[in-house]
Design a protein around this motif. Structure first.
Motif, PDB file in Angstrom:
ATOM      1  N   ARG A   4      11.063 -67.250 -56.763  1.00 58.52           N
ATOM      2  CA  ARG A   4      10.726 -67.258 -58.199  1.00 58.52           C
ATOM      3  C   ARG A   4      10.665 -65.748 -58.802  1.00 58.52           C
ATOM      4  NH1 ARG A   4       5.452 -71.158 -58.662  1.00 58.52           N
ATOM      5  NH2 ARG A   4       6.513 -72.998 -58.133  1.00 58.52           N
ATOM      6  N   LEU A   5      10.070 -64.627 -57.927  1.00 60.38           N
ATOM      7  CA  LEU A   5      10.366 -63.477 -58.339  1.00 60.38           C
ATOM      8  C   LEU A   5      11.653 -63.052 -58.606  1.00 60.38           C
ATOM      9  CD1 LEU A   5       8.893 -61.067 -59.422  1.00 60.38           C
ATOM     10  CD2 LEU A   5       8.309 -60.375 -57.037  1.00 60.38           C
ATOM     11  N   ILE A   6      12.621 -63.069 -57.284  1.00 56.21           N
ATOM     12  CA  ILE A   6      13.798 -62.937 -57.405  1.00 56.21           C
ATOM     13  C   ILE A   6      14.581 -63.518 -58.478  1.00 56.21           C
ATOM     14  CG2 ILE A   6      16.013 -62.976 -56.044  1.00 56.21           C
ATOM     15  CD1 ILE A   6      14.085 -62.651 -53.474  1.00 56.21           C
ATOM     16  N   ALA A   7      14.615 -64.954 -58.641  1.00 59.01           N
ATOM     17  CA  ALA A   7      15.155 -65.479 -59.831  1.00 59.01           C
ATOM     18  C   ALA A   7      14.871 -64.911 -61.051  1.00 59.01           C
ATOM     19  CB  ALA A   7      14.892 -67.161 -59.684  1.00 59.01           C
ATOM     20  N   THR A   8      13.574 -64.480 -61.258  1.00 56.45           N
ATOM     21  CA  THR A   8      13.085 -64.086 -62.567  1.00 56.45           C
ATOM     22  C   THR A   8      13.911 -62.609 -62.685  1.00 56.45           C
ATOM     23  OG1 THR A   8      11.066 -65.190 -62.650  1.00 56.45           O
ATOM     24  CG2 THR A   8      11.129 -63.457 -64.343  1.00 56.45           C
ATOM     25  N   ARG A   9      13.784 -61.824 -61.898  1.00 61.12           N
ATOM     26  CA  ARG A   9      14.374 -60.671 -61.745  1.00 61.12           C
ATOM     27  C   ARG A   9      15.926 -60.706 -62.318  1.00 61.12           C
ATOM     28  NH1 ARG A   9      14.740 -57.018 -56.713  1.00 61.12           N
ATOM     29  NH2 ARG A   9      16.396 -58.570 -56.250  1.00 61.12           N
TER      30      ARG A   9
END
Length: 102
Positions: A4-9
């Motif tokens: 999720r963090l990678i997708a958000t970034r």
């Protein structure tokens, strides 16, 4: 959580890229008076620089800007002198001939 963090970034980077593209496009088509005048001045200066290159002055001087500026100052002095009209006519004819040969 990491995904999720990678997708958000990744989404944030895409958003910033889209924003930058939008701002660049808007800047290219901005029609405020000062920007239009600035673009016209820039285009004029580019064309004048092109003439300096086209005449071979850059190659002949080894891109010595002090020498090129000095020659331009000499031309200005010559045009202001009592021989200015004669120099203007001579240089204009030579320039028209060179443009005609191309």
């Amino acid at each position: 959580m990491l995904r999720r963090l990678i997708a958000t970034r990744t989404a944030l980077r895409r958003s910033w890229a889209a924003r930058n593209r939008h701002l660049a496009a808007r800047a290219r088509h901005d029609m405020r008076t000062w920007q239009v005048e600035r673009r016209q001045r820039t285009q004029h200066l580019i064309e004048l620089g092109g003439l300096v290159v086209k005449a071979g002055i850059v190659d002949l001087t080894g891109d010595d800007r002090a020498m090129i500026y000095g020659a331009a100052l000499w031309m200005a002095d010559k045009l202001r002198s009592d021989q200015g009209e004669q120099a203007r006519a001579l240089w204009a004819a030579k320039g028209r001939q060179a443009f005609g040969n191309e």
